[in-house]
Design an enzyme around this catalytic site. Structure first.
Site, short mmCIF file in Angstrom:
data_model
loop_
_atom_site.label_atom_id
_atom_site.label_comp_id
_atom_site.label_asym_id
_atom_site.label_seq_id
_atom_site.Cartn_x
_atom_site.Cartn_y
_atom_site.Cartn_z
N GLY A 50 0.80 -1.22 0.00
CA GLY A 50 0.00 0.00 0.00
C GLY A 50 0.83 1.27 0.00
N CYS A 51 2.15 1.11 0.01
CA CYS A 51 3.03 2.28 -0.03
C CYS A 51 3.50 2.51 -1.46
CB CYS A 51 4.24 2.07 0.88
SG CYS A 51 3.83 2.02 2.63
N GLN A 52 3.64 3.76 -1.81
CA GLN A 52 4.10 4.14 -3.13
C GLN A 52 5.56 3.70 -3.33
OE1 GLN A 52 3.47 8.29 -3.90
NE2 GLN A 52 4.68 8.30 -5.75
#
Length: 140
Positions: A50-52
């Protein structure tokens, strides 16, 4: 120091800055101070979804307290990780589970972040809480 005191300290630090440029620079400096993780510990299971950017979070338990190691391949997430490690590392599992994240709104961090970075912040906190839940169940 307990979680709420550390959070208040961070709120006070952020309130001392005149604008978001100064806050941004502060977060970057925090990221530079984060110890990071050894390459062999940056495994798929420690990668936060879910992290860029690529963001890793590892945990160890000692005397009912959790200790976090974290790293990122990008400086801004690394700074955010440094904030979270400052708050949660070395804290009792029960305190981590009971803590709230109101400090994020109080420092205005989510408004400053792009939507994808804000989602990453939420994912980081969820992972910390997830580890606390796992260790509270494992070691009852």
């Amino acid at each position: 120091m307990i979680i709420s005191e550390i959070q208040q300290e961070i709120i006070d630090e952020f309130n001392s800055f005149d604008d978001w440029q100064q806050r941004y620079e502060y977060i970057i400096e925090l990221g530079k101070s984060l110890k990071g993780m050894k390459a062999e510990n940056k495994t798929e299971d420690k990668l936060i979804q879910g992290c860029q950017s690529q963001v890793w979070l590892d945990v160890t338990k000692n005397d009912d307290k959790l200790f976090f190691d974290a790293d990122s391949d990008a400086i801004l997430p690394k700074g955010i990780l440094a904030l979270l490690v400052k708050i949660y590392s070395g804290q009792p599992i029960t305190d981590i589970l009971k803590s709230d994240e109101n400090f994020i709104q109080k420092i205005g961090l989510q408004e400053f972040l792009s939507p994808t970075r804000a989602n990453g912040l939420v994912a980081m906190i969820k992972k910390i809480k997830y580890y606390a839940i796992v260790y509270s169940i494992k070691h009852e």
